[in-house]
Design an enzyme around this catalytic site. Structure first.
Site, PDB file in Angstrom:
ATOM      1  N   ASP A 144       0.834  -1.189   0.000  1.00 44.74           N
ATOM      2  CA  ASP A 144       0.000   0.000   0.000  1.00 44.74           C
ATOM      3  C   ASP A 144       0.875   1.248   0.000  1.00 44.74           C
ATOM      4  O   ASP A 144       2.016   1.232   0.475  1.00 44.74           O
ATOM      5  CB  ASP A 144      -0.903   0.021   1.235  1.00 44.74           C
ATOM      6  CG  ASP A 144      -1.913  -1.121   1.236  1.00 44.74           C
ATOM      7  OD1 ASP A 144      -2.275  -1.584   0.146  1.00 44.74           O
ATOM      8  OD2 ASP A 144      -2.332  -1.527   2.333  1.00 44.74           O
ATOM      9  N   LYS A 145       0.322   2.332  -0.495  1.00 51.86           N
ATOM     10  CA  LYS A 145       1.065   3.588  -0.612  1.00 51.86           C
ATOM     11  C   LYS A 145       1.810   3.937   0.673  1.00 51.86           C
ATOM     12  O   LYS A 145       2.995   4.260   0.651  1.00 51.86           O
ATOM     13  CB  LYS A 145       0.103   4.717  -0.980  1.00 51.86           C
ATOM     14  CG  LYS A 145       0.736   6.099  -0.996  1.00 51.86           C
ATOM     15  CD  LYS A 145      -0.291   7.176  -1.287  1.00 51.86           C
ATOM     16  CE  LYS A 145       0.328   8.566  -1.205  1.00 51.86           C
ATOM     17  NZ  LYS A 145      -0.662   9.639  -1.452  1.00 51.86           N
TER      18      LYS A 145
END
Length: 322
Positions: A144-145
């Site tokens: 995830d970012k």
């Protein structure tokens, strides 16, 4: 409608009332498929009476005013960019790197540039294009970012195929460090199936039916004021937001999680004021991919890589301890 890239406005009349939003819009537009309309709605491109709506199945009532906008078309191939990469290992077949928090893995709506893929294209040049697809070249898994840590990227078709199969077969050693609210047992596992949250399409959830089997094993490394647990999580499956969803469902959401932490946890009352402020102000999920191990697709050698948490994670832990 001659130009499908301009916003489309629909005032719901008696003939349209009672229909699903996506079906009514697709029929009215005439040149865009229902699946495309559905995807646009889920991505936040629809307003109803000036309020954003993301549920394609909403039933329409007479007098509603819908406005569907179309994003600007993006290039089929991401552009190469000169961006810094923290490379741990590289050979002709693959790259292992330590991804910083805040870096998106591949281009997507709202993040078309400045991603890991853009950086990889700049680093590897032309030979990297097309490995596993134009949109996500080299990507066999993602973080995830706002999750930091170890990732492996394929540079050749041999590596891409072999690593993809290894991830699918769960033949990868993955360990994450996380700071979760509450006091967890010394060890345990979560095995709830994960699917799309029916109330919020941008979230995942543990679901009773229709989801994908998911298994997360954990052990508690440290308890902090009986209010926060530093845990190591090991993935037996690789579902979207798996660790975040499982812990939130169990009542132990990650500190700082912008999606699955919806209110101040009761456990926060057990922290000293400075520690409480540090935890509640942490701007991202406190999750770090600490270890990644796999068999090299060409040499057969077992490789393993570990990285410590980034400075913001370590600083948070220090403030929690006090």
């Amino acid at each position: 409608m001659s130009d499908p890239e301009t916003p489309f406005r629909l005032v719901v009349n008696a003939d349209v009332a009672g229909q699903r939003t996506d079906r009514a819009l697709a029929d009215a537009i005439g040149t865009v498929s229902r699946s495309r309309v559905k995807a646009l709605i889920e991505s936040g491109h629809l307003t109803r009476n000036d309020e954003t709506r993301t549920e394609p199945s909403d039933i329409l009532r007479e007098g509603m005013v819908l406005l569907l906008t179309f994003p600007t078309p993006t290039p089929a191939r991401p552009e190469a960019e000169n961006l810094p990469l923290n490379i741990l290992y590289e050979d002709r077949d693959l790259i292992v790197l330590d991804k910083q928090a805040g870096l998106v893995t591949h281009p997507a709506p709202g993040n078309e540039t400045g991603t890991l893929v853009n950086a990889l294209l700049g680093h590897c040049k032309e030979g990297f294009e097309g490995i596993g697809g134009e949109k996500r070249p080299g990507i066999v898994h993602r973080l995830d970012k706002d999750t930091s840590g170890v990732m492996v990227v394929a540079k050749t078709s041999l590596a891409h195929n072999a690593l993809s199969e290894a991830f699918a077969a769960r033949d990868i050693d993955r360990a994450y460090l996380a700071l979760a609210w509450g006091l967890l047992p010394a060890s345990g596992e979560f095995d709830g199936s994960i699917g799309r949250d029916k109330k919020d399409r941008k979230r995942m959830a543990v679901v009773a039916g229709g989801g994908k089997i998911a298994l997360t094993r954990f052990r508690t490394l440290e308890s902090i004021h009986a209010s926060v647990s530093l845990i190591e999580c090991r993935l037996a499956t690789g579902r979207t937001h798996q660790i975040r969803v499982h812990l939130a469902h169990a009542g132990h959401p990650l500190i700082g999680d912008p999606v699955y932490l919806r209110r101040i946890p009761a456990a926060a009352r057990g922290l000293p004021q400075d520690a409480k402020e540090a935890a509640l102000d942490f701007p991202r999920q406190a999750l770090h991919a600490a270890r990644l191990g796999f068999v090299h697709p060409r040499t057969g050698e077992t490789l393993s890589f570990e990285t410590p948490p980034p400075e913001d994670f370590k600083a948070l832990k220090s403030r929690l301890i006090g």
